[in-house]
Design a protein around this motif. Structure first.
Motif, PDB file in Angstrom:
ATOM      1  N   VAL A  55      10.905  43.391  17.460  1.00 43.61           N
ATOM      2  CA  VAL A  55      10.103  44.385  16.737  1.00 43.61           C
ATOM      3  C   VAL A  55      10.622  45.803  16.938  1.00 43.61           C
ATOM      4  O   VAL A  55      10.407  46.678  16.101  1.00 43.61           O
ATOM      5  N   TRP A  63      10.211  46.108  26.350  1.00 45.69           N
ATOM      6  CA  TRP A  63       9.886  44.784  25.816  1.00 45.69           C
ATOM      7  C   TRP A  63      11.087  44.098  25.170  1.00 45.69           C
ATOM      8  O   TRP A  63      11.481  42.985  25.548  1.00 45.69           O
ATOM      9  N   THR A 114       9.456  37.505  18.608  1.00 50.33           N
ATOM     10  CA  THR A 114       9.049  38.052  19.899  1.00 50.33           C
ATOM     11  C   THR A 114       7.988  39.160  19.836  1.00 50.33           C
ATOM     12  O   THR A 114       7.949  40.013  20.716  1.00 50.33           O
ATOM     13  N   SER A 115       7.136  39.135  18.808  1.00 51.91           N
ATOM     14  CA  SER A 115       6.045  40.122  18.800  1.00 51.91           C
ATOM     15  C   SER A 115       4.789  39.499  18.203  1.00 51.91           C
ATOM     16  O   SER A 115       4.870  38.632  17.330  1.00 51.91           O
ATOM     17  N   PHE A 116       3.649  39.971  18.700  1.00 49.12           N
ATOM     18  CA  PHE A 116       2.361  39.390  18.308  1.00 49.12           C
ATOM     19  C   PHE A 116       2.165  39.353  16.790  1.00 49.12           C
ATOM     20  O   PHE A 116       1.751  38.346  16.221  1.00 49.12           O
ATOM     21  N   THR A 138       3.402  35.576  22.492  1.00 53.82           N
ATOM     22  CA  THR A 138       2.074  36.208  22.617  1.00 53.82           C
ATOM     23  C   THR A 138       1.083  35.847  21.507  1.00 53.82           C
ATOM     24  O   THR A 138       0.014  36.426  21.439  1.00 53.82           O
ATOM     25  N   ILE A 181      -5.365  44.462  20.932  1.00 55.00           N
ATOM     26  CA  ILE A 181      -5.583  43.010  20.997  1.00 55.00           C
ATOM     27  C   ILE A 181      -5.964  42.674  22.444  1.00 55.00           C
ATOM     28  O   ILE A 181      -5.713  43.475  23.350  1.00 55.00           O
ATOM     29  N   GLU A 183      -4.727  40.983  24.794  1.00 52.39           N
ATOM     30  CA  GLU A 183      -3.648  41.113  25.787  1.00 52.39           C
ATOM     31  C   GLU A 183      -3.567  42.540  26.338  1.00 52.39           C
ATOM     32  O   GLU A 183      -3.429  42.747  27.555  1.00 52.39           O
ATOM     33  N   TRP A 212       3.549  49.400  18.771  1.00 55.80           N
ATOM     34  CA  TRP A 212       4.256  48.938  19.977  1.00 55.80           C
ATOM     35  C   TRP A 212       5.333  49.933  20.401  1.00 55.80           C
ATOM     36  O   TRP A 212       5.585  50.111  21.589  1.00 55.80           O
ATOM     37  N   ASN A 236       1.281  50.381  27.677  1.00 51.18           N
ATOM     38  CA  ASN A 236       1.546  49.046  27.130  1.00 51.18           C
ATOM     39  C   ASN A 236       2.422  49.155  25.890  1.00 51.18           C
ATOM     40  O   ASN A 236       2.421  48.304  25.024  1.00 51.18           O
ATOM     41  N   ASN A 238       6.416  50.174  24.236  1.00 50.64           N
ATOM     42  CA  ASN A 238       7.735  49.604  24.546  1.00 50.64           C
ATOM     43  C   ASN A 238       8.762  50.581  25.103  1.00 50.64           C
ATOM     44  O   ASN A 238       9.828  50.150  25.543  1.00 50.64           O
ATOM     45  N   LYS A 256       7.381  49.689  32.179  1.00 48.03           N
ATOM     46  CA  LYS A 256       6.749  48.419  31.830  1.00 48.03           C
ATOM     47  C   LYS A 256       7.736  47.546  31.065  1.00 48.03           C
ATOM     48  O   LYS A 256       8.499  48.044  30.250  1.00 48.03           O
ATOM     49  N   ASP A 257       7.681  46.269  31.372  1.00 49.38           N
ATOM     50  CA  ASP A 257       8.502  45.211  30.755  1.00 49.38           C
ATOM     51  C   ASP A 257       9.944  45.245  31.276  1.00 49.38           C
ATOM     52  O   ASP A 257      10.480  44.221  31.664  1.00 49.38           O
TER      53      ASP A 257
HETATM   54  N1  GUN Z   1       5.511  43.468  20.642  1.00 53.80           N
HETATM   55  C1  GUN Z   1       6.132  44.473  21.246  1.00 53.80           C
HETATM   56  N2  GUN Z   1       5.629  44.691  22.460  1.00 53.80           N
HETATM   57  C2  GUN Z   1       4.671  43.793  22.621  1.00 53.80           C
HETATM   58  C3  GUN Z   1       3.772  43.517  23.694  1.00 53.80           C
HETATM   59  O1  GUN Z   1       3.745  44.164  24.743  1.00 53.80           O
HETATM   60  N3  GUN Z   1       2.927  42.503  23.458  1.00 53.80           N
HETATM   61  C4  GUN Z   1       2.910  41.804  22.314  1.00 53.80           C
HETATM   62  N4  GUN Z   1       2.004  40.863  22.158  1.00 53.80           N
HETATM   63  N5  GUN Z   1       3.729  42.013  21.306  1.00 53.80           N
HETATM   64  C5  GUN Z   1       4.599  43.014  21.477  1.00 53.80           C
END
Ligand code: GUN
Length: 380
Positions: A55, A63, A114-116, A138, A181, A183, A212, A236, A238, A256-257
């Protein structure tokens, strides 16, 4: 506890998909049988082609950078048995559907989304392509050829929170939040629970950027929090923008990540890092063995998928000991972050003394814990 209506409102789900969430929300390792319609594994001599869809840019430092590290690690590990490729900065829109269809057209038999927000598009493409296996990070919707996986980012948030609790002088910590969300709400709360495990008087403020990856917005949000009295920040999102802003403003913050220590040497207190490599290695090995399982996988500190690294030198020993104890407990299963008594920020008890949250609870969190200011967007 979350009401269905609140959760629907919060993440814009239909009642049907919420039922699916409840049914599929179990996040522990629960592999289903190998996908019935999936073809036999790639013949020994035939390369397994694997596509990764990201993403944000691979250079985000967080991330996506971690997914990319894991992609490179599996390419290295499996050598000429696999061929991996990635597409970065793919929005969570119909663009992602186009990218996945293109990946299938190019012969990829395994696709990591790789993203929600790719969820609906993964479901759509997967339904049309039963011969291809999809791995959605996720999400909560599974299918015969769609597995879901995640990292227990809330465990890293809790470990960072312990450090924050030991380092905040204003007793007010802050979080730059991304997309509302469960998470992300769970991560905010877990960070605060960690901080309050050191000092129960800690308060927290949150600013949402609803994306993100949006470095300018992330910086602005961080500045707003610092202006409001926050001296230790988590995020939270990226990018390292929050850390960089903290560096400029004399505050402290976390990566983070990914390991973001290099972006802000003075501000950096530690990085809550995800390692996707163990899970990706398993998926590739299973696929090559013809044993690819659909199912739901949620790996954390215990599985080597999550840790707090590069803790700053000025963090006192008693705080390091607390981090070590929590980490050890997560590893051996003797400690769970979400253990009662826990109250929401209206004073209502959400977990009784000694009660440990199950996955249904964890995947539906839409409240702030005691001490966090404000309301979760969309919650009642
Ligand atoms: N897409 C980019 N970063 C994230 C994250 O931290 N969590 C989720 N679910 N999707 C993402």
């Amino acid at each position: 506890m979350t009401t269905k209506r609140a959760l629907i409102k919060m993440i814009g789900l239909s009642a049907v998909s919420l039922a699916a969430l409840t049914a599929c929300g179990k996040k522990d390792d629960a592999p289903a049988a190998p996908a019935a319609e999936a073809p036999a594994p790639a013949a020994a001599a035939e390369k397994l082609k694997i596509g990764f869809m990201y993403v944000s840019p691979v250079g985000d430092g967080g991330w996506t950078f971690q997914h990319e590290l894991a992609r490179k690690a599996i390419q290295e590990k499996f050598g000429d048995r696999i061929e991996t490729a990635m597409v970065e900065s793919v929005p969570e829109s119909a663009d992602s559907e186009r990218v996945m269809r293109d990946m299938v057209g190019q012969g990829n038999g395994l696709i990591f989304a790789t993203s929600f927000g790719y969820q609906e598009f993964v479901q759509k493409v997967a339904a049309d392509m039963p011969q291809v296996r999809f791995e959605h990070a996720t999400g909560y919707k599974q299918a015969d050829n769609v597995a879901i996986y995640d990292a227990k980012t809330f465990e890293g948030a809790y470990l960072a929170g312990i450090v924050a609790g030991g380092m905040s002088k204003t007793k007010t910590v802050g979080v730059v939040a991304s997309v509302p969300i469960p998470e992300v709400v769970r991560n905010i709360n877990s960070f605060v629970l960690g901080a309050q495990s050191v000092d129960p008087a800690i308060k927290a403020k949150v600013v949402w950027v609803n994306e993100w990856f949006a470095p300018p917005k992330e910086s602005e949000a961080a500045a707003t929090l610092i202006n409001g009295g926050v001296d230790v920040l988590y995020q939270n999102t990226n990018s390292p923008a929050v850390l960089k802003t903290a560096e400029e403003r004399g505050a402290r913050a976390f990566g983070k990540d990914g390991d973001m220590s290099a972006f802000a040497p003075k501000a950096h207190l530690g990085s809550a890092v995800i390692d996707w490599t163990p899970y990706y290695s398993k998926v590739v090995q299973d696929t090559l063995d013809g044993q690819w399982p659909a199912g739901s996988f949620w790996w954390g500190v215990k599985e080597g998928a999550m840790d707090l690294v590069k803790i700053a030198d000025d963090v006192p020993q008693d705080i390091l000991d607390k981090v070590g104890k929590a980490r050890d407990g997560l590893k051996d299963g003797s400690f769970a972050v979400w253990t009662g008594p826990i109250k929401d920020n209206s004073g209502k008890e959400v977990l009784g003394a000694g009660q440990v949250a199950d996955d249904a609870f964890l995947t539906g969190i839409n409240f702030y814990v005691n001490g966090v200011e404000g309301k979760v967007p969309g919650a009642q």
